[in-house]
Every structure is written in structure tokens, then in C-alpha cells.
Design a protein around this motif. Structure first.
Motif, PDB file in Angstrom:
ATOM      1  N   ASN A 210       0.928  -1.138  -0.098  1.00 63.83           N
ATOM      2  CA  ASN A 210      -0.043   0.031   0.012  1.00 63.83           C
ATOM      3  C   ASN A 210       0.793   1.214  -0.029  1.00 63.83           C
ATOM      4  O   ASN A 210       0.256   2.328  -0.287  1.00 63.83           O
ATOM      5  N   THR A 211       2.247   1.199   0.368  1.00 65.19           N
ATOM      6  CA  THR A 211       2.880   2.177   0.385  1.00 65.19           C
ATOM      7  C   THR A 211       3.399   2.697  -0.756  1.00 65.19           C
ATOM      8  O   THR A 211       4.028   3.864  -1.129  1.00 65.19           O
ATOM      9  N   ILE A 212       3.071   2.080  -1.915  1.00 61.39           N
ATOM     10  CA  ILE A 212       3.780   2.187  -3.339  1.00 61.39           C
ATOM     11  C   ILE A 212       2.863   3.116  -4.033  1.00 61.39           C
ATOM     12  O   ILE A 212       3.315   4.084  -4.802  1.00 61.39           O
ATOM     13  N   ILE A 213       1.516   3.385  -3.546  1.00 57.58           N
ATOM     14  CA  ILE A 213       0.869   4.400  -4.112  1.00 57.58           C
ATOM     15  C   ILE A 213       0.343   5.594  -3.164  1.00 57.58           C
ATOM     16  O   ILE A 213      -0.096   5.213  -2.208  1.00 57.58           O
ATOM     17  N   PRO A 214       0.905   6.657  -3.387  1.00 59.58           N
ATOM     18  CA  PRO A 214       0.691   7.889  -2.495  1.00 59.58           C
ATOM     19  C   PRO A 214      -0.541   8.242  -2.726  1.00 59.58           C
ATOM     20  O   PRO A 214      -1.344   8.001  -3.897  1.00 59.58           O
ATOM     21  N   PHE A 215      -1.288   8.790  -1.659  1.00 61.58           N
ATOM     22  CA  PHE A 215      -2.370   9.365  -1.611  1.00 61.58           C
ATOM     23  C   PHE A 215      -3.670   8.185  -2.192  1.00 61.58           C
ATOM     24  O   PHE A 215      -4.595   8.699  -3.085  1.00 61.58           O
ATOM     25  N   ARG A 216      -3.157   7.096  -1.660  1.00 63.60           N
ATOM     26  CA  ARG A 216      -3.955   5.889  -2.173  1.00 63.60           C
ATOM     27  C   ARG A 216      -5.688   6.107  -2.341  1.00 63.60           C
ATOM     28  O   ARG A 216      -6.280   5.785  -3.137  1.00 63.60           O
ATOM     29  N   GLY A 217      -6.217   6.605  -1.017  1.00 63.89           N
ATOM     30  CA  GLY A 217      -7.654   6.613  -1.135  1.00 63.89           C
ATOM     31  C   GLY A 217      -7.959   7.438  -2.167  1.00 63.89           C
ATOM     32  O   GLY A 217      -9.055   7.324  -2.814  1.00 63.89           O
ATOM     33  N   LEU A 218      -7.446   8.868  -2.491  1.00 65.40           N
ATOM     34  CA  LEU A 218      -7.960   9.527  -3.497  1.00 65.40           C
ATOM     35  C   LEU A 218      -7.762   9.111  -5.096  1.00 65.40           C
ATOM     36  O   LEU A 218      -8.389   9.133  -6.041  1.00 65.40           O
ATOM     37  N   VAL A 219      -6.638   8.221  -5.347  1.00 61.57           N
ATOM     38  CA  VAL A 219      -6.502   7.445  -6.280  1.00 61.57           C
ATOM     39  C   VAL A 219      -7.256   6.495  -6.680  1.00 61.57           C
ATOM     40  O   VAL A 219      -7.985   6.357  -7.726  1.00 61.57           O
ATOM     41  N   ARG A 220      -7.833   5.727  -5.706  1.00 60.14           N
ATOM     42  CA  ARG A 220      -8.952   4.755  -5.653  1.00 60.14           C
ATOM     43  C   ARG A 220     -10.246   5.396  -6.029  1.00 60.14           C
ATOM     44  O   ARG A 220     -10.912   4.638  -6.931  1.00 60.14           O
ATOM     45  N   GLU A 221     -10.530   6.443  -5.475  1.00 62.63           N
ATOM     46  CA  GLU A 221     -11.889   7.034  -5.923  1.00 62.63           C
ATOM     47  C   GLU A 221     -11.706   7.553  -7.318  1.00 62.63           C
ATOM     48  O   GLU A 221     -12.663   7.416  -8.183  1.00 62.63           O
TER      49      GLU A 221
END
Length: 158
Positions: A108-119
């Protein structure tokens, strides 16, 4: 490839050893593919049986006999996994759960701002749709089991 090695190490598997349980392999695969799902490269598919369950979880259309009810329940079991059984308490694999959490943290640390990216990518709404379909599948399976019990179908248990 590096992500796969990290995830397998986190789950207590070495890349050279075959996995001892399918569950461990499935969890490892889920951890490794999560970044692809997060950015929308891998789509979340909803099984057809769960889509039908969402349409009418409490319908009896086409389910006149006990055999038809059992077949519909078995089909749901194949997607949802085994149903709850009284007295079937599995021991939690604490080291495995900790390793799984560590593997997820690394990936999960691979993608910064993961929650925003997922939306933005549509991954979060797709996951919510899948969760809703799974809930409908559980409701349908419970309804079918209750119907089988009320009809006194062979093999139905409370």
C-alpha cells in the motif's frame, strides 16, 4: 517481481517453496494485485450469481422443489465460500494475520494518496459495488436456507 517476493515473505512463504495452503496463495495474490486494482488497471468483477441476488434476494421464481433450492444454495456457496456453521470455530492464525498486515502495508505504500487515487480510478466505487453484491448473496443464501427449512427439505438444518 519484487512486490511478489515481499508479499510472499510477509505471508511466511519463500519464493522457492510451494504454498502449503491455497488460502495463503490467494491472500498473497490479492496483496500483490491490489496496486493494479487501485489504479484501475485490474477490474473488480462481480459474479453473475451475485448480480442476480441483488436484483431479487428474496424471490422464489424457478425454485419449486427442494433440489432446485439446494442447487441455488450450492451455487452461492461456490462464490461466497462455506456458510456459517454452529460450533465450527476456527482458530485464528495470528502470525499469518500479522504477516498479511505487514505485506499489505508494504504494497500500500507504493501508491501515494491511495484513497484519492482509488476514488478517481473507480476502484473504490467498484469495491463498494462488490461488497453490496456480496451482502445480497449472503441475504439470498440465508433466505434459501430458511425456505428449505420451512419446507422441510432433506438435509436442511437450523
Amino acid at each position: 517481481m519484487m512486490i511478489l517476493i515481499f508479499a510472499m515473505a510477509a505471508l511466511g512463504q519463500s519464493p522457492e517453496q510451494p504454498a502449503r495452503k491455497d488460502e495463503t496463495v490467494d491472500r498473497g495474490r490479492e496483496i500483490v494485485t491490489q496496486p493494479a486494482k487501485d489504479i484501475g488497471a485490474a477490474k473488480t468483477e462481480i459474479p453473475v450469481i451475485l448480480e442476480r441476488a441483488q436484483e431479487n434476494p428474496y424471490g422464489l421464481s424457478g425454485l419449486k422443489s427442494c433440489a432446485q433450492i439446494k442447487a441455488a444454495t450450492t451455487e452461492l456457496d461456490s462464490v461466497l465460500g462455506p456458510d456459517f456453521a454452529v460450533g465450527n470455530n476456527k482458530k485464528e492464525n495470528r502470525p499469518g494475520r500479522l504477516a498479511e498486515a505487514g505485506g499489505k502495508t508494504i504494497v500500500n505504500t507504493i501508491i501515494p494518496f491511495r484513497g484519492l487515487v482509488r476514488e478517481i480510478s473507480g476502484a473504490a466505487p467498484a469495491e463498494r459495488r462488490l461488497a453490496s453484491a456480496i451482502d445480497a448473496g449472503f441475504a439470498r443464501r440465508g433466505f434459501l436456507r430458511g425456505t428449505a427449512l420451512a419446507r422441510r427439505c432433506p438435509g436442511s438444518k437450523n
